[in-house]
Design a protein around this motif. Structure first.
Motif, PDB file in Angstrom:
ATOM      1  N   ASP A  13      38.158  68.866  -3.998  1.00 54.48           N
ATOM      2  CA  ASP A  13      36.756  69.042  -3.641  1.00 54.48           C
ATOM      3  C   ASP A  13      36.666  69.232  -2.131  1.00 54.48           C
ATOM      4  N   PRO A  14      36.137  70.348  -1.674  1.00 47.58           N
ATOM      5  CA  PRO A  14      36.081  70.618  -0.234  1.00 47.58           C
ATOM      6  C   PRO A  14      35.270  69.575   0.536  1.00 47.58           C
ATOM      7  N   ARG A  15      34.256  69.002  -0.095  1.00 44.08           N
ATOM      8  CA  ARG A  15      33.466  67.974   0.585  1.00 44.08           C
ATOM      9  C   ARG A  15      34.293  66.718   0.822  1.00 44.08           C
ATOM     10  N   VAL A  16      35.103  66.359  -0.171  1.00 49.15           N
ATOM     11  CA  VAL A  16      35.955  65.180  -0.030  1.00 49.15           C
ATOM     12  C   VAL A  16      37.008  65.434   1.040  1.00 49.15           C
ATOM     13  N   LEU A  17      37.605  66.617   1.037  1.00 46.20           N
ATOM     14  CA  LEU A  17      38.615  66.948   2.030  1.00 46.20           C
ATOM     15  C   LEU A  17      38.018  66.975   3.440  1.00 46.20           C
ATOM     16  N   ALA A  18      36.822  67.517   3.578  1.00 53.74           N
ATOM     17  CA  ALA A  18      36.164  67.564   4.890  1.00 53.74           C
ATOM     18  C   ALA A  18      35.843  66.151   5.375  1.00 53.74           C
ATOM     19  N   GLU A  19      35.368  65.313   4.476  1.00 52.80           N
ATOM     20  CA  GLU A  19      35.068  63.922   4.844  1.00 52.80           C
ATOM     21  C   GLU A  19      36.343  63.184   5.227  1.00 52.80           C
ATOM     22  N   MET A  20      37.420  63.438   4.509  1.00 53.24           N
ATOM     23  CA  MET A  20      38.701  62.802   4.815  1.00 53.24           C
ATOM     24  C   MET A  20      39.175  63.217   6.214  1.00 53.24           C
ATOM     25  N   ARG A  21      39.077  64.509   6.526  1.00 50.67           N
ATOM     26  CA  ARG A  21      39.473  64.984   7.857  1.00 50.67           C
ATOM     27  C   ARG A  21      38.593  64.362   8.941  1.00 50.67           C
ATOM     28  N   ARG A  22      37.293  64.257   8.665  1.00 50.08           N
ATOM     29  CA  ARG A  22      36.373  63.662   9.624  1.00 50.08           C
ATOM     30  C   ARG A  22      36.731  62.195   9.876  1.00 50.08           C
ATOM     31  N   LEU A  23      37.041  61.468   8.808  1.00 53.57           N
ATOM     32  CA  LEU A  23      37.406  60.059   8.948  1.00 53.57           C
ATOM     33  C   LEU A  23      38.733  59.892   9.678  1.00 53.57           C
ATOM     34  N   GLN A  24      39.691  60.756   9.386  1.00 51.41           N
ATOM     35  CA  GLN A  24      40.971  60.690  10.091  1.00 51.41           C
ATOM     36  C   GLN A  24      40.775  60.928  11.589  1.00 51.41           C
ATOM     37  N   GLN A  25      39.932  61.898  11.937  1.00 57.37           N
ATOM     38  CA  GLN A  25      39.664  62.176  13.345  1.00 57.37           C
ATOM     39  C   GLN A  25      38.957  60.998  13.996  1.00 57.37           C
ATOM     40  N   ARG A  26      38.033  60.391  13.268  1.00 53.91           N
ATOM     41  CA  ARG A  26      37.301  59.234  13.803  1.00 53.91           C
ATOM     42  C   ARG A  26      38.251  58.072  14.073  1.00 53.91           C
ATOM     43  N   VAL A  27      39.202  57.840  13.165  1.00 54.46           N
ATOM     44  CA  VAL A  27      40.190  56.778  13.357  1.00 54.46           C
ATOM     45  C   VAL A  27      41.026  57.070  14.601  1.00 54.46           C
ATOM     46  N   GLN A  28      41.459  58.302  14.772  1.00 52.71           N
ATOM     47  CA  GLN A  28      42.235  58.680  15.952  1.00 52.71           C
ATOM     48  C   GLN A  28      41.425  58.489  17.226  1.00 52.71           C
ATOM     49  N   LEU A  30      38.915  56.394  17.698  1.00 52.27           N
ATOM     50  CA  LEU A  30      38.750  54.962  17.936  1.00 52.27           C
ATOM     51  C   LEU A  30      40.035  54.327  18.460  1.00 52.27           C
ATOM     52  N   GLU A  31      41.178  54.763  17.949  1.00 54.57           N
ATOM     53  CA  GLU A  31      42.452  54.238  18.452  1.00 54.57           C
ATOM     54  C   GLU A  31      42.645  54.617  19.919  1.00 54.57           C
ATOM     55  N   SER A  32      42.298  55.846  20.273  1.00 58.50           N
ATOM     56  CA  SER A  32      42.412  56.287  21.665  1.00 58.50           C
ATOM     57  C   SER A  32      41.478  55.485  22.568  1.00 58.50           C
ATOM     58  N   GLU A  33      40.264  55.253  22.095  1.00 56.30           N
ATOM     59  CA  GLU A  33      39.300  54.471  22.863  1.00 56.30           C
ATOM     60  C   GLU A  33      39.789  53.036  23.047  1.00 56.30           C
ATOM     61  N   LEU A  34      40.376  52.468  22.013  1.00 55.27           N
ATOM     62  CA  LEU A  34      40.909  51.112  22.097  1.00 55.27           C
ATOM     63  C   LEU A  34      42.025  51.025  23.136  1.00 55.27           C
ATOM     64  N   ILE A  35      42.917  51.985  23.146  1.00 53.66           N
ATOM     65  CA  ILE A  35      44.015  52.003  24.125  1.00 53.66           C
ATOM     66  C   ILE A  35      43.456  52.125  25.540  1.00 53.66           C
ATOM     67  N   ARG A  36      42.445  52.994  25.733  1.00 44.40           N
ATOM     68  CA  ARG A  36      41.829  53.167  27.042  1.00 44.40           C
ATOM     69  C   ARG A  36      41.158  51.875  27.502  1.00 44.40           C
ATOM     70  N   MET A  37      40.441  51.228  26.610  1.00 44.33           N
ATOM     71  CA  MET A  37      39.734  50.001  26.969  1.00 44.33           C
ATOM     72  C   MET A  37      40.707  48.849  27.243  1.00 44.33           C
ATOM     73  N   GLN A  38      41.809  48.788  26.501  1.00 49.22           N
ATOM     74  CA  GLN A  38      42.810  47.752  26.766  1.00 49.22           C
ATOM     75  C   GLN A  38      43.431  47.950  28.147  1.00 49.22           C
ATOM     76  N   ALA A  39      43.714  49.194  28.507  1.00 50.85           N
ATOM     77  CA  ALA A  39      44.276  49.474  29.827  1.00 50.85           C
ATOM     78  C   ALA A  39      43.276  49.120  30.922  1.00 50.85           C
ATOM     79  N   GLU A  40      42.015  49.469  30.711  1.00 52.48           N
ATOM     80  CA  GLU A  40      40.982  49.132  31.695  1.00 52.48           C
ATOM     81  C   GLU A  40      40.828  47.610  31.820  1.00 52.48           C
TER      82      GLU A  40
END
Length: 69
Positions: A13-28, A30-40
């Motif tokens: 289902d293209p909607r499920v695949l698009a949502e999955m890609r969106r969630l994967q990007q969001r996780v990435q 958030l992980e980048s933001e967490l690393i930046r905030m830990q360094a700060e």
């Protein structure tokens, strides 16, 4: 949940695949933001430790205040 994020969902289902890609990007993101905030935070903690003594020395308190009981 983890299986859905990794792409182990059934069907194509293209909607499920698009949502999955969106969630994967969001996780990435958030992980980048967490690393930046830990360094700060580490930098701020180091600066506070370095300047902490001089800040306390600069406060002129001739006599300590009595504790309220």
């Amino acid at each position: 949940m983890a299986k859905a994020l990794l792409g182990y969902v059934g069907g194509s289902d293209p909607r499920v695949l698009a949502e999955m890609r969106r969630l994967q990007q969001r996780v990435q993101d958030l992980e980048s933001e967490l690393i930046r905030m830990q360094a700060e935070n580490d930098a701020l903690s180091a600066a506070a430790r370095h300047h902490g003594d001089s800040l306390l020395d600069s406060i002129d308190v001739p006599q300590g205040e009595p504790a309220l009981t």
